[in-house]
Design a protein around this motif. Structure first.
Motif, mmCIF file in Angstrom:
data_model
loop_
_atom_site.group_PDB
_atom_site.id
_atom_site.type_symbol
_atom_site.label_atom_id
_atom_site.label_comp_id
_atom_site.label_asym_id
_atom_site.label_seq_id
_atom_site.Cartn_x
_atom_site.Cartn_y
_atom_site.Cartn_z
ATOM 1 N N ILE A 54 0.912 -1.369 -0.051
ATOM 2 C CA ILE A 54 0.191 0.035 -0.238
ATOM 3 C C ILE A 54 0.845 1.026 0.101
ATOM 4 C CG2 ILE A 54 -1.709 1.260 1.365
ATOM 5 C CD1 ILE A 54 -2.827 -1.388 2.437
ATOM 6 N N TYR A 55 2.187 1.235 0.803
ATOM 7 C CA TYR A 55 2.929 2.492 0.887
ATOM 8 C C TYR A 55 3.417 2.612 -0.549
ATOM 9 C CZ TYR A 55 6.960 5.116 2.187
ATOM 10 O OH TYR A 55 7.741 6.063 2.349
ATOM 11 N N ASP A 56 3.924 1.320 -1.288
ATOM 12 C CA ASP A 56 4.571 1.569 -2.656
ATOM 13 C C ASP A 56 3.437 2.268 -3.695
ATOM 14 O OD1 ASP A 56 7.078 0.917 -1.817
ATOM 15 O OD2 ASP A 56 6.793 -1.183 -2.262
ATOM 16 N N GLU A 57 2.056 1.638 -3.544
ATOM 17 C CA GLU A 57 1.023 2.017 -4.395
ATOM 18 C C GLU A 57 1.021 3.835 -4.219
ATOM 19 O OE1 GLU A 57 -2.026 -0.582 -3.338
ATOM 20 O OE2 GLU A 57 -1.474 -2.023 -4.606
ATOM 21 N N ARG A 58 0.966 4.106 -2.930
ATOM 22 C CA ARG A 58 0.746 5.705 -2.629
ATOM 23 C C ARG A 58 1.670 6.308 -3.480
ATOM 24 N NH1 ARG A 58 2.229 9.369 1.120
ATOM 25 N NH2 ARG A 58 0.558 10.629 1.908
ATOM 26 N N ASN A 59 3.016 6.056 -2.971
ATOM 27 C CA ASN A 59 4.243 6.644 -3.600
ATOM 28 C C ASN A 59 3.950 6.740 -5.069
ATOM 29 O OD1 ASN A 59 5.368 7.403 -1.113
ATOM 30 N ND2 ASN A 59 6.482 5.487 -0.999
ATOM 31 N N TYR A 60 3.606 5.533 -5.672
ATOM 32 C CA TYR A 60 3.440 5.570 -7.279
ATOM 33 C C TYR A 60 2.468 6.805 -7.491
ATOM 34 C CZ TYR A 60 2.271 4.345 -12.011
ATOM 35 O OH TYR A 60 2.066 4.397 -13.240
ATOM 36 N N ARG A 61 1.324 6.813 -7.077
ATOM 37 C CA ARG A 61 0.130 7.569 -7.270
ATOM 38 C C ARG A 61 0.689 9.183 -7.116
ATOM 39 N NH1 ARG A 61 -2.850 3.934 -4.205
ATOM 40 N NH2 ARG A 61 -2.708 5.432 -2.666
ATOM 41 N N ILE A 62 1.488 9.121 -6.070
ATOM 42 C CA ILE A 62 1.993 10.658 -5.897
ATOM 43 C C ILE A 62 3.269 11.095 -6.670
ATOM 44 C CG2 ILE A 62 3.400 12.195 -4.127
ATOM 45 C CD1 ILE A 62 1.796 10.614 -2.014
ATOM 46 N N MET A 63 4.173 10.418 -7.270
ATOM 47 C CA MET A 63 5.025 10.575 -8.147
ATOM 48 C C MET A 63 4.313 10.817 -9.500
ATOM 49 S SD MET A 63 7.734 10.740 -6.430
ATOM 50 C CE MET A 63 8.971 10.698 -7.750
ATOM 51 N N ARG A 64 3.402 9.856 -9.956
ATOM 52 C CA ARG A 64 2.775 10.044 -11.042
ATOM 53 C C ARG A 64 2.090 11.449 -11.278
ATOM 54 N NH1 ARG A 64 -1.924 6.035 -12.621
ATOM 55 N NH2 ARG A 64 -2.709 6.915 -10.883
ATOM 56 N N ALA A 65 1.392 11.815 -10.013
ATOM 57 C CA ALA A 65 0.659 12.900 -10.073
ATOM 58 C C ALA A 65 1.604 14.287 -10.297
ATOM 59 C CB ALA A 65 -0.168 12.984 -8.727
ATOM 60 N N LEU A 66 2.902 14.099 -9.615
ATOM 61 C CA LEU A 66 3.932 15.156 -9.703
ATOM 62 C C LEU A 66 4.366 15.375 -11.257
ATOM 63 C CD1 LEU A 66 5.760 14.505 -6.369
ATOM 64 C CD2 LEU A 66 4.489 16.482 -6.787
ATOM 65 N N HIS A 67 4.378 14.237 -11.716
ATOM 66 C CA HIS A 67 4.846 14.165 -13.142
ATOM 67 C C HIS A 67 3.675 14.859 -13.998
ATOM 68 C CE1 HIS A 67 6.556 13.008 -16.967
ATOM 69 N NE2 HIS A 67 5.389 12.533 -17.320
ATOM 70 N N SER A 69 1.580 16.950 -13.032
ATOM 71 C CA SER A 69 1.402 18.505 -12.933
ATOM 72 C C SER A 69 2.552 19.182 -13.523
ATOM 73 C CB SER A 69 1.512 18.576 -11.382
ATOM 74 O OG SER A 69 1.603 20.007 -11.023
ATOM 75 N N MET A 70 3.729 18.594 -13.514
ATOM 76 C CA MET A 70 5.042 19.540 -14.216
ATOM 77 C C MET A 70 4.762 19.499 -15.690
ATOM 78 S SD MET A 70 8.055 18.142 -11.623
ATOM 79 C CE MET A 70 8.334 16.478 -12.577
ATOM 80 N N THR A 71 4.229 18.458 -16.100
ATOM 81 C CA THR A 71 4.067 18.375 -17.684
ATOM 82 C C THR A 71 2.655 19.107 -17.865
ATOM 83 O OG1 THR A 71 2.980 16.192 -17.487
ATOM 84 C CG2 THR A 71 5.207 16.580 -17.982
ATOM 85 N N LYS A 72 1.936 19.653 -17.092
ATOM 86 C CA LYS A 72 0.489 20.343 -17.176
ATOM 87 C C LYS A 72 -0.367 19.289 -17.839
ATOM 88 C CE LYS A 72 2.637 24.978 -16.903
ATOM 89 N NZ LYS A 72 2.575 24.956 -15.613
ATOM 90 N N THR A 73 -0.557 18.057 -17.361
ATOM 91 C CA THR A 73 -1.408 17.177 -18.064
ATOM 92 C C THR A 73 -2.133 16.477 -17.173
ATOM 93 O OG1 THR A 73 0.336 15.485 -18.137
ATOM 94 C CG2 THR A 73 0.026 16.951 -20.267
ATOM 95 N N ILE A 74 -3.168 15.857 -17.671
ATOM 96 C CA ILE A 74 -3.897 15.154 -16.681
ATOM 97 C C ILE A 74 -4.355 13.643 -17.212
ATOM 98 C CG2 ILE A 74 -5.377 16.965 -15.365
ATOM 99 C CD1 ILE A 74 -7.755 16.397 -17.339
ATOM 100 N N LEU A 75 -4.668 12.768 -16.305
ATOM 101 C CA LEU A 75 -4.841 11.305 -16.860
ATOM 102 C C LEU A 75 -5.954 11.206 -17.820
ATOM 103 C CD1 LEU A 75 -4.552 9.566 -13.660
ATOM 104 C CD2 LEU A 75 -2.640 9.378 -15.662
#
Length: 111
Positions: A54-67, A69-75
């Protein structure tokens, strides 16, 4: 009388909650509600207690969201976190941490 949904309360609140959930826009980045909590000492301890998966899944979601956000895109919309599927995965751990802290405070106050 409004219909009642066990997990969320009266359906009118469920519809309002769903609207507010979608307006917050964190779901467009694939985040869960618990991913966005302010990290005070209780939340940090609850995160530390998460099972590794669960910790790894959380970190993956946060890192993906940061990426994103930086590229100014959404899923793509089909990958957004849905209100009905948003799991409050941190809540049981957070409740446990808060309860322990309150017990510790009561102990220190009385002894």
């Amino acid at each position: 009388m409004a219909s009642y949904i066990a997990r969320k309360g009266p359906s009118v609140f469920s519809k309002l909650g769903k609207w507010a959930y979608n307006m917050s826009r964190f779901n467009q980045y694939g985040l869960h509600r618990d991913d966005c909590l302010y990290e005070n000492e209780d939340v940090k301890e609850a995160i530390r207690r998460l099972p590794r998966k669960i910790y790894d899944e959380r970190n993956y979601r946060i890192m993906r969201a940061l990426h994103l956000s930086m590229t100014k895109t959404i899923l793509p919309k089909e990958q957004w976190t849905k209100y009905e599927e948003d799991v409050k995965y941190l809540e049981p751990y957070l409740n446990e941490v808060v309860k322990e802290r309150e017990e510790r405070e009561d102990w220190n106050k009385n002894h």
